[in-house]
Design an enzyme around this catalytic site. Structure first.
Site: not given
Length: 301
Positions: A212-213
């Site tokens: 993800g981030d």
């Protein structure tokens, strides 16, 4: 099969095999070199016979080691199979899987050494590429979760580890970029973030994307004040505007830090940094109740 037929079969095998066959006397001078080795070196048989083998295939910087190893084998020391680098006709180092056999008289006195080599360069390169792919995040090119935990296990080894510092980073406003501009823009942002984190980490640091981030920066030092300063620099660096193909966006990052000492489990160190990161993010959410809208990160295209 008669002895003559056996001799003919052995010679045919020697001539036809793709393996590199090199036979030297006890002084290291070439006695026999099969056609595969002649092609490999770009030299005719007459050019090879009589030459010291370390002048034929050995890397120049390893010639003395090859001479010493030859002397040990000729003196009756056991030969150890392994891989070496040999120079081909173009002067390129090729990885060779080598089997070494001592040739002895009936009374046991060694008179020569036979080398049988298989060029495994392409195989080793494929293995290296596969390993690199297995340890690399395919989108950003930084290390992935597996690589991070492998390095952490080394840094935190109870016997040989030196400890490390860890920054756990989660982007603020990433969902708004994805929702406002699409996943392709989000991917470009993640690549740009990874580039900035590499800049921050420097040659001694290590950057990984957990998914993800979420990113992690591993540092060799364990000084808490230095780690806190790095966290501030990281957040300032990621707060600067990004240009995603002409679309200006501005996000941010919440960062938690933790130091790891030899003997600790990697999961525990990552969990501490993760917890610290969420504490920072929670405080910021109370100060800013709503997430940035697409308009806050740039004009919609």
């Amino acid at each position: 099969m008669t002895p003559t037929a056996l001799d003919g079969l052995a010679r045919a095998t020697f001539e036809a095999t793709a393996a590199l066959v090199l036979v030297c006397d006890s002084a290291g001078q070439v006695l026999l070199a099969n056609p595969a080795l002649q092609r490999f070196t770009g030299r005719h048989r007459d050019e090879l016979v009589g030459a010291p083998f370390w002048e034929v295939v050995t890397l120049p910087q390893e010639a003395e080691l090859a001479r010493a190893a030859m002397a040990l084998v000729a003196a009756g020391q056991p030969a150890v199979p392994g891989e070496v680098d040999w120079l081909d006709a173009d002067g390129t180092a090729r990885r060779i899987e080598l089997q070494t056999s001592v040739l002895s008289h009936d009374d046991g006195r060694p008179y020569g050494v036979a080398f049988i080599g298989i060029d495994v360069t392409e195989h080793r390169e494929r293995e290296a590429r596969a390993w690199q792919q297995a340890m690399t995040d395919p989108l950003t090119g930084v290390a992935n979760r597996s690589a991070l935990f492998a390095l952490l296990a080394t840094r935190l080894d109870a016997g040989t580890g030196e400890g490390c510092g860890l920054l756990f980073c989660d982007l603020d406003g990433f969902k708004a970029v994805n929702d406002g501009f699409g996943h392709a823009a989000g991917d470009r942002l993640l690549v740009a973030v990874a580039d900035r984190l590499r800049e921050l980490a420097g040659p001694e640091g290590f950057v990984a994307r957990l998914g993800g981030d979420e990113f992690v920066v591993l540092t060799p030092g364990t000084d808490a004040d230095d780690l806190a300063a790095r966290a501030r620099r990281l957040e300032a660096l990621l707060h600067e505007q990004f240009d995603l193909g002409g679309t200006p966006v501005r996000v941010g990052a919440s960062t938690g830090s933790a130091t790891g000492s030899p003997g600790e489990h990697p999961d525990d160190v990552v969990a501490r940094a993760d917890t610290a990161m969420y504490a920072v993010k929670s405080v910021r959410r109370t100060r800013r109740p709503s997430a940035p809208a697409p308009a806050d990160v740039g004009p919609r295209r």
